[in-house]
Write a protein that holds these residues in place. Structure first.
Motif, mmCIF file in Angstrom:
data_model
loop_
_atom_site.group_PDB
_atom_site.id
_atom_site.type_symbol
_atom_site.label_atom_id
_atom_site.label_comp_id
_atom_site.label_asym_id
_atom_site.label_seq_id
_atom_site.Cartn_x
_atom_site.Cartn_y
_atom_site.Cartn_z
ATOM 1 N N ILE A 1 0.842 -1.203 0.000
ATOM 2 C CA ILE A 1 0.000 0.000 0.000
ATOM 3 C C ILE A 1 0.874 1.249 0.000
ATOM 4 O O ILE A 1 0.598 2.219 -0.726
ATOM 5 N N LEU A 2 1.937 1.245 0.791
ATOM 6 C CA LEU A 2 2.802 2.412 0.928
ATOM 7 C C LEU A 2 3.877 2.489 -0.150
ATOM 8 O O LEU A 2 4.679 3.427 -0.140
ATOM 9 N N GLY A 3 3.915 1.523 -1.042
ATOM 10 C CA GLY A 3 4.842 1.608 -2.159
ATOM 11 C C GLY A 3 6.233 1.075 -1.890
ATOM 12 O O GLY A 3 7.140 1.297 -2.700
ATOM 13 N N PHE A 4 6.431 0.371 -0.781
ATOM 14 C CA PHE A 4 7.751 -0.217 -0.517
ATOM 15 C C PHE A 4 7.966 -1.490 -1.333
ATOM 16 O O PHE A 4 9.098 -1.905 -1.566
ATOM 17 N N GLU A 5 6.876 -2.132 -1.729
ATOM 18 C CA GLU A 5 6.949 -3.355 -2.518
ATOM 19 C C GLU A 5 5.889 -3.315 -3.613
ATOM 20 O O GLU A 5 4.815 -2.722 -3.421
ATOM 21 N N GLY A 6 6.180 -3.946 -4.738
ATOM 22 C CA GLY A 6 5.185 -4.130 -5.774
ATOM 23 C C GLY A 6 4.661 -2.844 -6.380
ATOM 24 O O GLY A 6 5.231 -1.763 -6.219
ATOM 25 N N ASP A 7 3.532 -2.984 -7.088
ATOM 26 C CA ASP A 7 2.908 -1.838 -7.739
ATOM 27 C C ASP A 7 1.507 -1.630 -7.179
ATOM 28 O O ASP A 7 1.149 -2.204 -6.152
ATOM 29 N N SER A 8 0.720 -0.830 -7.887
ATOM 30 C CA SER A 8 -0.616 -0.481 -7.390
ATOM 31 C C SER A 8 -1.689 -1.461 -7.830
ATOM 32 O O SER A 8 -2.885 -1.179 -7.663
ATOM 33 N N SER A 9 -1.303 -2.618 -8.380
ATOM 34 C CA SER A 9 -2.290 -3.571 -8.893
ATOM 35 C C SER A 9 -3.129 -4.205 -7.792
ATOM 36 O O SER A 9 -4.165 -4.804 -8.084
ATOM 37 N N ILE A 10 -2.713 -4.101 -6.534
ATOM 38 C CA ILE A 10 -3.493 -4.713 -5.454
ATOM 39 C C ILE A 10 -4.888 -4.105 -5.346
ATOM 40 O O ILE A 10 -5.795 -4.728 -4.789
ATOM 41 N N ALA A 11 -5.068 -2.897 -5.879
ATOM 42 C CA ALA A 11 -6.384 -2.246 -5.810
ATOM 43 C C ALA A 11 -7.310 -2.695 -6.930
ATOM 44 O O ALA A 11 -8.521 -2.461 -6.846
ATOM 45 N N THR A 12 -6.761 -3.339 -7.961
ATOM 46 C CA THR A 12 -7.568 -3.727 -9.116
ATOM 47 C C THR A 12 -7.498 -5.210 -9.440
ATOM 48 O O THR A 12 -8.305 -5.703 -10.233
ATOM 49 N N GLU A 13 -6.534 -5.940 -8.838
ATOM 50 C CA GLU A 13 -6.385 -7.362 -9.130
ATOM 51 C C GLU A 13 -6.425 -8.174 -7.838
ATOM 52 O O GLU A 13 -6.086 -7.680 -6.767
ATOM 53 N N MET A 14 -6.810 -9.431 -7.970
ATOM 54 C CA MET A 14 -6.891 -10.314 -6.814
ATOM 55 C C MET A 14 -5.492 -10.569 -6.260
ATOM 56 O O MET A 14 -4.522 -10.727 -7.005
ATOM 57 N N SER A 15 -5.386 -10.616 -4.935
ATOM 58 C CA SER A 15 -4.109 -10.885 -4.270
ATOM 59 C C SER A 15 -4.335 -11.858 -3.123
ATOM 60 O O SER A 15 -5.457 -11.996 -2.617
ATOM 61 N N VAL A 16 -3.270 -12.544 -2.732
ATOM 62 C CA VAL A 16 -3.345 -13.554 -1.669
ATOM 63 C C VAL A 16 -2.398 -13.161 -0.553
ATOM 64 O O VAL A 16 -1.213 -12.870 -0.801
ATOM 65 N N TRP A 17 -2.904 -13.177 0.681
ATOM 66 C CA TRP A 17 -2.118 -12.793 1.848
ATOM 67 C C TRP A 17 -2.236 -13.884 2.913
ATOM 68 O O TRP A 17 -3.282 -14.030 3.544
ATOM 69 N N GLU A 18 -1.169 -14.673 3.053
ATOM 70 C CA GLU A 18 -1.123 -15.761 4.027
ATOM 71 C C GLU A 18 -2.339 -16.680 3.882
ATOM 72 O O GLU A 18 -3.000 -17.044 4.860
ATOM 73 N N GLY A 19 -2.626 -17.039 2.639
ATOM 74 C CA GLY A 19 -3.733 -17.948 2.370
ATOM 75 C C GLY A 19 -5.096 -17.294 2.255
ATOM 76 O O GLY A 19 -6.083 -17.976 1.952
ATOM 77 N N VAL A 20 -5.176 -15.986 2.483
ATOM 78 C CA VAL A 20 -6.447 -15.269 2.392
ATOM 79 C C VAL A 20 -6.497 -14.533 1.051
ATOM 80 O O VAL A 20 -5.597 -13.758 0.728
ATOM 81 N N VAL A 21 -7.542 -14.791 0.289
ATOM 82 C CA VAL A 21 -7.700 -14.170 -1.025
ATOM 83 C C VAL A 21 -8.457 -12.850 -0.861
ATOM 84 O O VAL A 21 -9.539 -12.812 -0.271
ATOM 85 N N VAL A 22 -7.876 -11.767 -1.365
ATOM 86 C CA VAL A 22 -8.514 -10.452 -1.346
ATOM 87 C C VAL A 22 -8.922 -10.099 -2.764
ATOM 88 O O VAL A 22 -8.067 -9.908 -3.632
ATOM 89 N N THR A 23 -10.215 -10.058 -2.991
ATOM 90 C CA THR A 23 -10.749 -9.712 -4.304
ATOM 91 C C THR A 23 -11.165 -8.243 -4.308
ATOM 92 O O THR A 23 -11.907 -7.813 -3.413
ATOM 93 N N PRO A 24 -10.705 -7.458 -5.258
ATOM 94 C CA PRO A 24 -11.060 -6.040 -5.283
ATOM 95 C C PRO A 24 -12.566 -5.822 -5.331
ATOM 96 O O PRO A 24 -13.290 -6.563 -6.002
ATOM 97 N N SER A 25 -13.028 -4.837 -4.613
ATOM 98 C CA SER A 25 -14.446 -4.482 -4.648
ATOM 99 C C SER A 25 -14.814 -3.950 -6.026
ATOM 100 O O SER A 25 -13.975 -3.376 -6.741
ATOM 101 N N GLU A 26 -16.054 -4.154 -6.404
ATOM 102 C CA GLU A 26 -16.541 -3.693 -7.689
ATOM 103 C C GLU A 26 -17.391 -2.445 -7.520
ATOM 104 O O GLU A 26 -17.948 -2.200 -6.447
#
Length: 326
Positions: A268-293
Motif C-alpha cells: 500500500i505504501l509503495g515499498f513493494e510491488g505496484d498499485s495492482s493490489i487495488a484492481t487485481e486479486m491478491s493472496v495474503w497468508e492464504g487469504v484471497v482479497v478480491t477487489p471491490s466492484e
C-alpha cells in the motif's frame, strides 16, 4: 396493537420519511452517519489483545520522511516565493503603460512542509488585453482560506504526516485520485483529532481509520460527510465529487483496507510491488482479497420533466453534487 402500529407507519412512509401519496417518493435529506469503530469501541469489546503494529508505524514514518522536502528544496521554494513577491510589489508600484490598475492588493501564503504556495489578487486587475476571471479569483481566495484554516487547526505533527501519506496514496492508486488536497486535509484532521478522548490518535490508528471511514461510505451520497469549515450553508466537501467518483473512492478504500488487515501495508505504501493490489486479486497468508466492484451505474437518459414534477431518489442524489471550489 402491532397491526395498528404497522398501519400508522405505512401512512407516514416508514422510517420517519414523509410520505407523498401522489408520487410515492419521499422528499427531504436525512443524512446517515458511517460506522466508526473509534466512536463505539465500548460497544465492541475486544476478545483478544490488540495486535502489535510497531512495524506499520515505522513504515508510515519512513514513508513520511521520504515525502518530506529536503533542505535544498525548501530553500528553493522560499527563493521562488521571494522572487514572485518582488515582481508583484513592483507591478503594484509601477504598472506597465498598457495596464489600468484598480486598487490592487496582493496576499500570499507559503507552506514549506507541503512544498506549495498561493498568490491571490483580491481585486480586479484590468488591461486592454486580458483580465483575471472571477472564478479564478474565487478559487485563489478559497485556497487562501483553506491554507490558513490548516495552519490554525492542523498544525499537529501527526496530521501533517497523515496528509503527506494520503496525498501519496492519491497519486499511487487511481481510485483515490478524486480526493483533492482540501478533502485530504479535512479527512486527516478528523481522523486524528475527532475522537471521544479529544487527544490525537497514533498515526497507525488514524491511517487505518481513514481507510475504514472511506470504506464505510463517508463520501457517498446522503452521508453526513465532512462539513466545509470555510464555507457557509453547511456544504459537505464530498459534494464536489461526481457520484461515480464517490463510488470509486469507496470501493478502492474497501480493497486497500482488506489488504491492510492482512498485513499488506508495504504494498500500500509503495515499498513493494505496484498499485495492482487495488484492481487485481491478491493472496495474503492464504487469504484471497478480491477487489471491490463499482456499485454506481449511470441512470439511463430520461425525457425532460415539466417544471414542478416529482423528483426520484436517484435524481436527488445527482442534485447533491455541486460545483464548489475544491
Amino acid at each position: 396493537m402491532r397491526e395498528a402500529h404497522t398501519a400508522r407507519r405505512g401512512r407516514q412512509g416508514g422510517r420517519g420519511r414523509p410520505y407523498n401519496r401522489g408520487s410515492q417518493q419521499w422528499r427531504g435529506f436525512v443524512p446517515h452517519i458511517p460506522f466508526d469503530l473509534i466512536h463505539c469501541e465500548n460497544a465492541f469489546q475486544r476478545v483478544k489483545p490488540a495486535p502489535d503494529e510497531t512495524s506499520l508505524t515505522e513504515a508510515l514514518l519512513k514513508k513520511n520522511q521520504e515525502l518530506t522536502p529536503s533542505a535544498a528544496e525548501q530553500a528553493a521554494c522560499l527563493s521562488l516565493v521571494t522572487k514572485v513577491n518582488t515582481v508583484l510589489d513592483n507591478l503594484t508600484m509601477a504598472p506597465p503603460p498598457n495596464f489600468e490598475v484598480v486598487r490592487v492588493q496582493f496576499d500570499y501564503y507559503v507552506n514549506i512542509d507541503d512544498f506549495f504556495f498561493f498568490v491571490v489578487e483580491t481585486h480586479y486587475y484590468f488591461s486592454k488585453i486580458f483580465y483575471i476571471p472571477q472564478k479564478m479569483m474565487q478559487a485563489s481566495l478559497a485556497a487562501i482560506r483553506h491554507a490558513r484554516w490548516s495552519e490554525e487547526n492542523a498544525s499537529h505533527s501527526s496530521i501533517k504526516v497523515l496528509i503527506r501519506i494520503l496525498k501519496y496514496l492519491r497519486t499511487r492508486f487511481v481510485g483515490l485520485e478524486p480526493l483533492n488536497p482540501w478533502i485530504i486535509d479535512l479527512l486527516a484532521h478528523g481522523a486524528i483529532m475527532q475522537n471521544p478522548t479529544r487527544q490525537p490518535l497514533a498515526i497507525n490508528v488514524a491511517f487505518r481509520r481513514c481507510l475504514a471511514l472511506l470504506s464505510a461510505g463517508l463520501f457517498l451520497p446522503r452521508s453526513v460527510g465532512i462539513v466545509d469549515p470555510c464555507e457557509g450553508g453547511h456544504v459537505r466537501v464530498h459534494t464536489s465529487l461526481t457520484l461515480e467518483q464517490q463510488d470509486q473512492v469507496a470501493y478502492t478504500a474497501q480493497t486497500l483496507l482488506r489488504v491492510l488487515s492482512h498485513g499488506g501495508y508495504k504494498k500500500i505504501l509503495g515499498f513493494e510491488g505496484d498499485s495492482s493490489i487495488a484492481t487485481e486479486m491478491s493472496v495474503w497468508e492464504g487469504v484471497v482479497v478480491t477487489p471491490s466492484e463499482k456499485a454506481y451505474e449511470p441512470p439511463p437518459p430520461q425525457e425532460e420533466k415539466p417544471e414542478g414534477g416529482d423528483v426520484t431518489e436517484g435524481e436527488a442524489d445527482e442534485m447533491e453534487t455541486q460545483d464548489v471550489v475544491s
